[in-house]
Enzyme design. Structure first.
Site, short mmCIF file in Angstrom:
data_model
loop_
_atom_site.label_atom_id
_atom_site.label_comp_id
_atom_site.label_asym_id
_atom_site.label_seq_id
_atom_site.Cartn_x
_atom_site.Cartn_y
_atom_site.Cartn_z
N LEU A 33 138.49 61.16 62.51
CA LEU A 33 137.85 61.47 63.79
C LEU A 33 136.49 60.79 63.95
O LEU A 33 135.75 60.61 62.98
CB LEU A 33 137.69 62.98 63.93
CG LEU A 33 139.00 63.78 63.82
CD1 LEU A 33 138.74 65.27 63.99
CD2 LEU A 33 140.04 63.30 64.83
N HIS A 37 136.90 61.11 69.67
CA HIS A 37 137.78 62.28 69.59
C HIS A 37 137.01 63.55 69.98
O HIS A 37 137.55 64.43 70.65
CB HIS A 37 138.29 62.48 68.16
CG HIS A 37 139.21 61.41 67.67
ND1 HIS A 37 138.83 60.50 66.72
CD2 HIS A 37 140.49 61.10 68.01
CE1 HIS A 37 139.84 59.68 66.47
NE2 HIS A 37 140.86 60.01 67.25
N GLN A 61 155.37 56.07 64.62
CA GLN A 61 154.72 55.13 65.54
C GLN A 61 154.13 53.92 64.82
O GLN A 61 153.44 53.11 65.44
CB GLN A 61 153.69 55.83 66.41
CG GLN A 61 152.45 56.32 65.71
CD GLN A 61 151.58 57.17 66.63
OE1 GLN A 61 151.89 58.32 66.90
NE2 GLN A 61 150.49 56.61 67.14
N GLY A 147 142.83 59.88 75.01
CA GLY A 147 141.79 58.91 75.33
C GLY A 147 142.31 57.77 76.20
O GLY A 147 143.45 57.32 76.05
N LYS A 149 141.27 54.81 75.98
CA LYS A 149 141.31 53.54 75.22
C LYS A 149 142.77 53.12 75.05
O LYS A 149 143.10 51.96 75.17
CB LYS A 149 140.63 53.66 73.87
CG LYS A 149 140.54 52.30 73.18
CD LYS A 149 139.74 52.34 71.93
CE LYS A 149 140.55 52.82 70.76
NZ LYS A 149 141.69 51.94 70.40
N SER A 186 139.38 54.64 65.27
CA SER A 186 139.45 54.89 63.83
C SER A 186 139.63 53.58 63.07
O SER A 186 139.22 53.45 61.93
CB SER A 186 140.63 55.81 63.51
OG SER A 186 140.54 56.97 64.31
#
Ligand code: PAF
Length: 280
Positions: A33, A37, A61, A147, A149, A186
């Protein structure tokens, strides 16, 4: 803040809060995090009485050549940050809890998963859509925060929630940036000091490209200049696309809702970013 690992424990805590008339916000994460976050948590706190965070590094994923094994895992440090940020409950399941033996369902959101990240990372969004569907059904929150992003991921999650009639409000959280403009991620932790020093060329180039587009420069030429600028700064550009923020379809001219999307590698670290292009 309590940490639970089982779905029954998660549901029982949430049931108690619901019975008291409280609204629940869910903030799904893969851990490692950062302030970005924590801003999602802040949004959750403003929109609900209780905030539940999840930490689960979702194997589905990650592609075969991606960084599942080296993805940072730091649950104790993450839990401390969540506690300070006012999180009420952490759900941190083991992979076998999310994907027990015999698990064979795949959630696939057609169309929106094709361009950009979908083209570069086959299967990635099926993994995201499958785990997010599971987390939403495990917790049944009133609101879930993701998010901006990962704009394409957010668009896919909005689509799947609408298509599957999952009764949850999906909220996008604005991108948080380091002082030099680099979007918080991250994965920034993987950048060598040399690469970190040049990484902010990505958002700088996106901003400069948006300025040129708004001044009337032709889209194709402007994107090709931007691509060359990134390459000469040391990036290996995966894509740099002007697209509609809702449909993700590429645009050949500015129009309302346009966004600029980029993915580029510095060494082995792949950075993504996106910015709104307000029509002049
Ligand atoms: O954005 C992420 O961190 C992940 O893709 C998510 C939404 C937690 C699903 O694993």
């Amino acid at each position: 803040m309590e940490t639970v690992r089982q779905v029954l424990a998660l549901r029982s805590r949430i049931r108690t809060w619901r019975a008291a008339g409280e609204r629940i916000a869910l903030v799904p994460t893969m851990g490692a995090l950062h302030a970005g976050h924590l801003s999602l948590l802040g949004i959750g706190r403003r929109r609900a009485h209780r905030v539940v965070a999840t930490i689960f590094v979702n194997p589905k994923q990650f592609g075969a050549n991606e960084d599942l094994d080296r993805y940072p895992r730091q649950e104790m440090a993450d839990a401390a940050l969540l506690r300070q940020a006012g999180c009420d409950l952490l759900f941190a399941p083991e992979p076998a809890t999310v994907y027990p033996a015999g698990f064979s369902t795949n959630v696939s959101v057609g169309g929106l998963d094709r361009p950009m990240e979908g083209a570069s990372r086959p299967g990635h969004f099926d993994g995201v859509a499958t785990v997010v569907t599971k987390l939403l059904l495990m917790a049944f929150p009133d609101v879930a925060i993701f998010g901006e992003k990962d704009w394409q991921q957010l668009a896919i999650i909005r689509r799947l929630v609408a298509d599957l009639d999952i009764p949850v409000e999906i909220v996008g959280a604005p991108i948080l940036r380091d002082p030099d403009g680099l979007a918080m991620s991250s994965r920034n932790a993987y950048l060598s000091p040399q690469h970190r020093a040049v990484a902010a060329a990505l958002p700088r180039t996106l901003s400069a490209t948006i300025t040129s587009l708004r001044e009337g420069s032709a889209v194709a030429e402007t994107l090709s200049t931007a691509r060359a600028a990134l390459q000469s700064a040391g990036f290996k550009v995966d894509y740099l696309i002007l697209a509609d923020g809702a449909t993700l379809q590429p645009l050949e001219a500015l129009s309302p809702g346009a966004r600029l999307f980029a993915a580029a590698k510095l060494g082995t670290t792949r950075l993504i970013d996106n910015m709104e292009v307000q029509a002049p």
